[in-house]
Design a protein around this motif. Structure first.
Motif, PDB file in Angstrom:
ATOM      1  N   GLU A   1       0.814  -1.219   0.000  1.00 60.27           N
ATOM      2  CA  GLU A   1       0.000   0.000   0.000  1.00 60.27           C
ATOM      3  C   GLU A   1       0.846   1.267   0.000  1.00 60.27           C
ATOM      4  O   GLU A   1       0.433   2.294  -0.547  1.00 60.27           O
ATOM      5  N   GLU A   2       2.020   1.219   0.602  1.00 61.63           N
ATOM      6  CA  GLU A   2       2.880   2.406   0.615  1.00 61.63           C
ATOM      7  C   GLU A   2       3.303   2.786  -0.795  1.00 61.63           C
ATOM      8  O   GLU A   2       3.412   3.970  -1.127  1.00 61.63           O
ATOM      9  N   LEU A   3       3.524   1.792  -1.647  1.00 61.66           N
ATOM     10  CA  LEU A   3       3.890   2.046  -3.034  1.00 61.66           C
ATOM     11  C   LEU A   3       2.663   2.318  -3.893  1.00 61.66           C
ATOM     12  O   LEU A   3       2.670   3.179  -4.768  1.00 61.66           O
ATOM     13  N   ARG A   4       1.605   1.567  -3.619  1.00 68.81           N
ATOM     14  CA  ARG A   4       0.417   1.638  -4.465  1.00 68.81           C
ATOM     15  C   ARG A   4      -0.233   3.022  -4.428  1.00 68.81           C
ATOM     16  O   ARG A   4      -0.618   3.566  -5.468  1.00 68.81           O
ATOM     17  N   GLY A   5      -0.364   3.594  -3.235  1.00 72.04           N
ATOM     18  CA  GLY A   5      -1.071   4.857  -3.094  1.00 72.04           C
ATOM     19  C   GLY A   5      -0.508   5.961  -3.970  1.00 72.04           C
ATOM     20  O   GLY A   5      -1.239   6.583  -4.755  1.00 72.04           O
ATOM     21  N   PRO A   6       0.792   6.253  -3.881  1.00 72.40           N
ATOM     22  CA  PRO A   6       1.348   7.318  -4.726  1.00 72.40           C
ATOM     23  C   PRO A   6       1.263   7.014  -6.216  1.00 72.40           C
ATOM     24  O   PRO A   6       1.051   7.929  -7.027  1.00 72.40           O
ATOM     25  N   ILE A   7       1.421   5.741  -6.584  1.00 70.47           N
ATOM     26  CA  ILE A   7       1.346   5.376  -8.004  1.00 70.47           C
ATOM     27  C   ILE A   7      -0.061   5.591  -8.534  1.00 70.47           C
ATOM     28  O   ILE A   7      -0.267   6.139  -9.626  1.00 70.47           O
ATOM     29  N   VAL A   8      -1.054   5.187  -7.757  1.00 69.68           N
ATOM     30  CA  VAL A   8      -2.448   5.389  -8.175  1.00 69.68           C
ATOM     31  C   VAL A   8      -2.746   6.878  -8.314  1.00 69.68           C
ATOM     32  O   VAL A   8      -3.337   7.328  -9.306  1.00 69.68           O
ATOM     33  N   GLN A   9      -2.350   7.655  -7.321  1.00 72.09           N
ATOM     34  CA  GLN A   9      -2.644   9.089  -7.329  1.00 72.09           C
ATOM     35  C   GLN A   9      -1.981   9.781  -8.516  1.00 72.09           C
ATOM     36  O   GLN A   9      -2.578  10.663  -9.148  1.00 72.09           O
TER      37      GLN A   9
ATOM     38  N   ALA B   1      -3.043   6.895 -12.308  1.00 67.13           N
ATOM     39  CA  ALA B   1      -4.341   6.329 -12.685  1.00 67.13           C
ATOM     40  C   ALA B   1      -5.310   7.348 -13.288  1.00 67.13           C
ATOM     41  O   ALA B   1      -6.017   7.019 -14.246  1.00 67.13           O
ATOM     42  N   PRO B   2      -5.387   8.587 -12.789  1.00 69.62           N
ATOM     43  CA  PRO B   2      -6.375   9.514 -13.382  1.00 69.62           C
ATOM     44  C   PRO B   2      -6.173   9.773 -14.867  1.00 69.62           C
ATOM     45  O   PRO B   2      -7.141   9.952 -15.602  1.00 69.62           O
TER      46      PRO B   2
ATOM     47  N   THR C   1       0.498  -4.097 -13.381  1.00 71.11           N
ATOM     48  CA  THR C   1      -0.263  -4.645 -14.501  1.00 71.11           C
ATOM     49  C   THR C   1      -1.520  -3.844 -14.812  1.00 71.11           C
ATOM     50  O   THR C   1      -2.207  -3.347 -13.920  1.00 71.11           O
ATOM     51  N   ASP C   2      -1.793  -3.729 -16.111  1.00 69.60           N
ATOM     52  CA  ASP C   2      -3.022  -3.118 -16.637  1.00 69.60           C
ATOM     53  C   ASP C   2      -3.147  -1.626 -16.335  1.00 69.60           C
ATOM     54  O   ASP C   2      -4.226  -1.056 -16.516  1.00 69.60           O
ATOM     55  N   LEU C   3      -2.067  -1.003 -15.869  1.00 70.60           N
ATOM     56  CA  LEU C   3      -2.037   0.452 -15.723  1.00 70.60           C
ATOM     57  C   LEU C   3      -1.090   0.967 -16.809  1.00 70.60           C
ATOM     58  O   LEU C   3       0.129   0.974 -16.642  1.00 70.60           O
ATOM     59  N   CYS C   4      -1.662   1.369 -17.944  1.00 69.51           N
ATOM     60  CA  CYS C   4      -0.857   1.748 -19.103  1.00 69.51           C
ATOM     61  C   CYS C   4      -0.504   3.225 -19.019  1.00 69.51           C
ATOM     62  O   CYS C   4      -1.391   4.073 -18.909  1.00 69.51           O
ATOM     63  N   VAL C   5       0.780   3.505 -19.084  1.00 69.86           N
ATOM     64  CA  VAL C   5       1.294   4.866 -18.890  1.00 69.86           C
ATOM     65  C   VAL C   5       2.154   5.244 -20.095  1.00 69.86           C
ATOM     66  O   VAL C   5       2.974   4.445 -20.559  1.00 69.86           O
TER      67      VAL C   5
END
Length: 299
Positions: A152-160, A163-164, A275-279
């Motif tokens: 979660e420590e890594l996921r949160g900043p990556i999503v923010q 992801a938008p 995975t499945d987060l295309c940047v």
């Protein structure tokens, strides 16, 4: 030149160019899309909607995407395409939804979960009501893409951060998570760099002043700063208290960074593919690794 010739064939009414034009119109590149759209408009003017749609069929995603856009222009329903098996088509449909009430009714029906996630994203685009979309998120069971090893420590900043504005082939659950999850606090980057510099100084590595990745490359921007210290080139992320380097630091330096609250991103962690987060990155639009996301530069 190929795109220009295809566009000209469409404007001249050459129906045999329809399939190539539909492929061009579905391109992620704006110039190609514009040429494809113009050529298809030429075919529509010459032959009419029914003839062009019959020429294309529905087997290919780009043909279905054109059908969705054509229905939208005719003020016809496009919500059916939220359940399209190709995410690029579903993405187009969710950007073309115009009626919040119809979306709410659509969400109450027996739809696939992913289609409902697209509908929830479309609803937020229309209403900007996070409370309503979060209620949908809860009803759907908080769907998200699970990535092995991504804590979660890594996921949160990556999503923010990513992801938008992720690319069209991305799983829509990333978009919905970005809307509904509580975002982590943005780090005080200046304080982070001061702590890292002090820690490296205490370890006897004589660090140079930090420079941003854009300054180092003399163009572009990204998500890290560079600190040269003791013959090592360290990267300090702007997304959180994360540090890495091309080679392992001396143990004293590693301990000093840890004492300053920085987490070392080792090779194993950095290699985790989200995975499945295309940047977008240098022309490609694919899932990237944790290291590439935390320490990104784009010119």
């Amino acid at each position: 030149m190929a795109a220009a010739f295809l566009k000209a064939r469409g404007l001249l009414g050459d129906l045999s160019a329809a399939r190539e034009l539909a492929t061009l119109a579905a391109s992620p590149w704006r110039n190609a899309r514009d040429a494809g759209d113009a050529g298809l408009d030429g075919l529509l003017d010459r032959h009419g909607v029914d003839v062009v749609l019959a020429e294309l069929g529905e087997d290919r995603p780009e043909d279905r995407e054109f059908r969705v856009r054509t229905r939208y222009r005719a003020d016809e329903d496009v919500l059916y395409a939220l359940a399209d098996p190709d995410r690029r088509v579903a993405h187009v449909a969710h950007t073309l939804a115009t009626d919040a009430d119809r979306l709410r009714a659509w969400l109450d029906g027996p739809r696939p979960t992913e289609a409902k996630v697209w509908a929830a994203c479309a609803l937020h685009r229309l209403t900007e009501d996070r409370a309503e979309v979060r209620a949908v998120y809860e009803r759907l069971g908080r769907p998200r893409v699970e990535v092995e090893g991504l804590d979660e420590e890594l996921r949160g900043p990556i999503v923010q951060e990513y992801a938008p504005g992720c690319e069209r082939p991305s799983d829509p659950r990333w978009r919905l998570e970005a809307l509904c999850a509580e975002p982590p606090l943005r780090p005080d980057v200046d304080d982070l760099l001061r702590r890292a510099t002090a820690a490296l100084t205490a370890a006897g590595l004589e660090p140079k002043p930090p420079v941003s990745c854009g300054e180092e490359h003399q163009q572009g921007d990204g998500t890290y700063h560079v600190i040269e210290a003791g013959g090592h080139r360290l990267l300090i992320s702007t997304l959180g208290p994360f540090a890495t380097a091309g080679e392992r630091l001396p143990e004293a330096a590693m301990r000093a960074l840890a004492s300053a609250g920085l987490r070392w991103i080792d090779d194993a962690t950095g290699a985790i593919r989200v995975t499945d987060l295309c940047v977008y990155s240098f022309g490609a639009r694919d899932p990237l690794t944790v290291e590439a996301l935390l320490f990104a530069w784009q010119d």
